[in-house]
Design a protein around this motif. Structure first.
Motif, short mmCIF file in Angstrom:
data_model
loop_
_atom_site.label_atom_id
_atom_site.label_comp_id
_atom_site.label_asym_id
_atom_site.label_seq_id
_atom_site.Cartn_x
_atom_site.Cartn_y
_atom_site.Cartn_z
N THR A 29 0.80 -1.22 0.00
CA THR A 29 0.00 0.00 0.00
C THR A 29 0.84 1.27 0.00
N THR A 30 2.14 1.15 0.19
CA THR A 30 2.98 2.36 0.18
C THR A 30 2.91 3.07 -1.17
N GLN A 32 0.35 3.84 -2.72
CA GLN A 32 -0.75 4.80 -2.69
C GLN A 32 -0.35 6.15 -2.09
N TRP A 33 0.76 6.17 -1.37
CA TRP A 33 1.22 7.43 -0.78
C TRP A 33 1.89 8.34 -1.80
N VAL A 34 2.34 7.76 -2.89
CA VAL A 34 3.07 8.55 -3.90
C VAL A 34 2.30 8.66 -5.21
N ASP A 36 -1.42 9.35 -7.12
CA ASP A 36 -2.79 9.83 -7.00
C ASP A 36 -3.74 9.11 -7.95
N THR A 254 -4.23 0.72 6.35
CA THR A 254 -3.09 1.14 5.53
C THR A 254 -3.47 1.35 4.06
N THR A 255 -4.55 0.73 3.62
CA THR A 255 -4.97 0.97 2.23
C THR A 255 -6.01 2.08 2.13
N PRO A 258 -4.35 6.32 2.94
CA PRO A 258 -3.88 7.13 1.81
C PRO A 258 -4.99 7.46 0.83
N LEU A 261 -6.70 10.50 2.29
CA LEU A 261 -5.89 11.71 2.07
C LEU A 261 -5.96 12.15 0.62
N GLN A 262 -5.97 11.19 -0.28
CA GLN A 262 -6.14 11.50 -1.70
C GLN A 262 -7.51 12.13 -1.93
#
Length: 287
Positions: A29-30, A32-34, A36, A254-255, A258, A261-262
């Protein structure tokens, strides 16, 4: 009868392997942090490969509870377990009830419309549900507690957990319906205008407003927060040793975090920060 020998239902060795791998899902899921790019829901994109939103949601979300029910039926026979304890069925019932609402009732009957989704989103969610169903199903169907005494010894924790689960589920339903009302109101308006003008009714797939009721006064994704509360209570029902429940909760957070936040960035871009009145993404006063 096994659908896939030693995997569905899983052997003890394969179930342990799946649970171990599943615990590392947050690493995936990391991305998804970078990125959009999330072509589903309000951030869906036009594509010739898109899947109808209602059908896509129903099929991908149903995979988990169907998998769990099959394992609850098949695995005890392979292990020689005559009857599973009532606590196991209580937890399975909570899981199935949630997904009957989320996977079938909500998209197919309650939602006025749903935006299309990209096949990649469908595939990732489908695999999430299958893996989660095997992890939880294996625990409840024989690799976890198999005696009534286990549940009787922790009845107080089960009660508290069930109360938390119920409040989380009701909160999830309430805030889901608040989002639906935006679409329903838009649909009523368009039907009225169409009748007055004699023009055909337009789709309401892309009608969005800032929700304001309940916890939406403080966060933009209150339905996410309520779902986390729901599964935290469910984990409490099973106890600390119920590691598939812990993994499920962590993997959902964790999924979905982000994604929230998106979504907040999307709301800011569409409506402007001043229209959001300081709302957070998902946790009041924090995130």
């Amino acid at each position: 009868m096994a659908i896939i020998q030693n995997w569905l239902p899983p052997s003890r060795e394969n179930w342990d392997f799946i649970c171990t791998v599943w615990a590392y899902f947050p690493i995936i899921t990391t991305a998804q942090w970078v990125l959009d790019w999330y072509p589903q829901g309000k951030t869906s994109t036009e594509s010739r490969w898109n899947i109808d939103g209602k059908i896509g949601w129903a099929t991908m979300e149903s995979a988990g509870f169907i998998t769990l029910l099959y394992i609850m039926y098949a695995l005890p026979r392979e292990l020689g377990i005559g009857e599973l304890p009532w606590g196991n069925w209580t937890m399975a019932g909570c899981f199935v009830f949630h997904y009957l609402y989320r996977a079938l009732l909500s998209p197919l009957y309650l939602n006025p419309s749903m935006s299309p989704m990209h096949p990649l989103v469908w595939l990732m969610a489908f695999l999430f549900q299958i893996t989660n169903g095997i992890s939880i199903g294996g625990y409840l169907a024989g690799y976890g507690p198999t005696t009534q005494h286990y549940w009787a010894a922790r009845s107080e924790y089960m009660f508290v957990g069930l109360v938390i689960w119920c409040w989380g589920l009701l909160g999830n339903m309430f805030h889901d319906d608040d989002l639906r009302e935006i679409r329903r109101a838009a649909n009523r308006k368009q039907v009225r205008e169409a009748r007055e003008s004699g023009k055909p009714i337009q789709s309401v797939d892309k009608v969005y407003m800032v929700p304001k009721n309940g916890l939406f006064k403080y966060v933009l994704h209150a339905h996410y927060l309520c779902e986390w509360v729901e599964w935290a209570g469910w984990w409490m029902i099973g106890g600390w040793a119920f590691h598939p429940g812990r993994n499920f909760l962590i993997n959902e957070i964790t999924t979905m975090l982000p994604r929230a936040l998106q979504g907040k960035r999307w709301y800011e871009k569409k409506f402007g920060k001043e229209k959001l009145e300081g709302r957070k993404a998902v946790i009041p006063g924090l995130i």
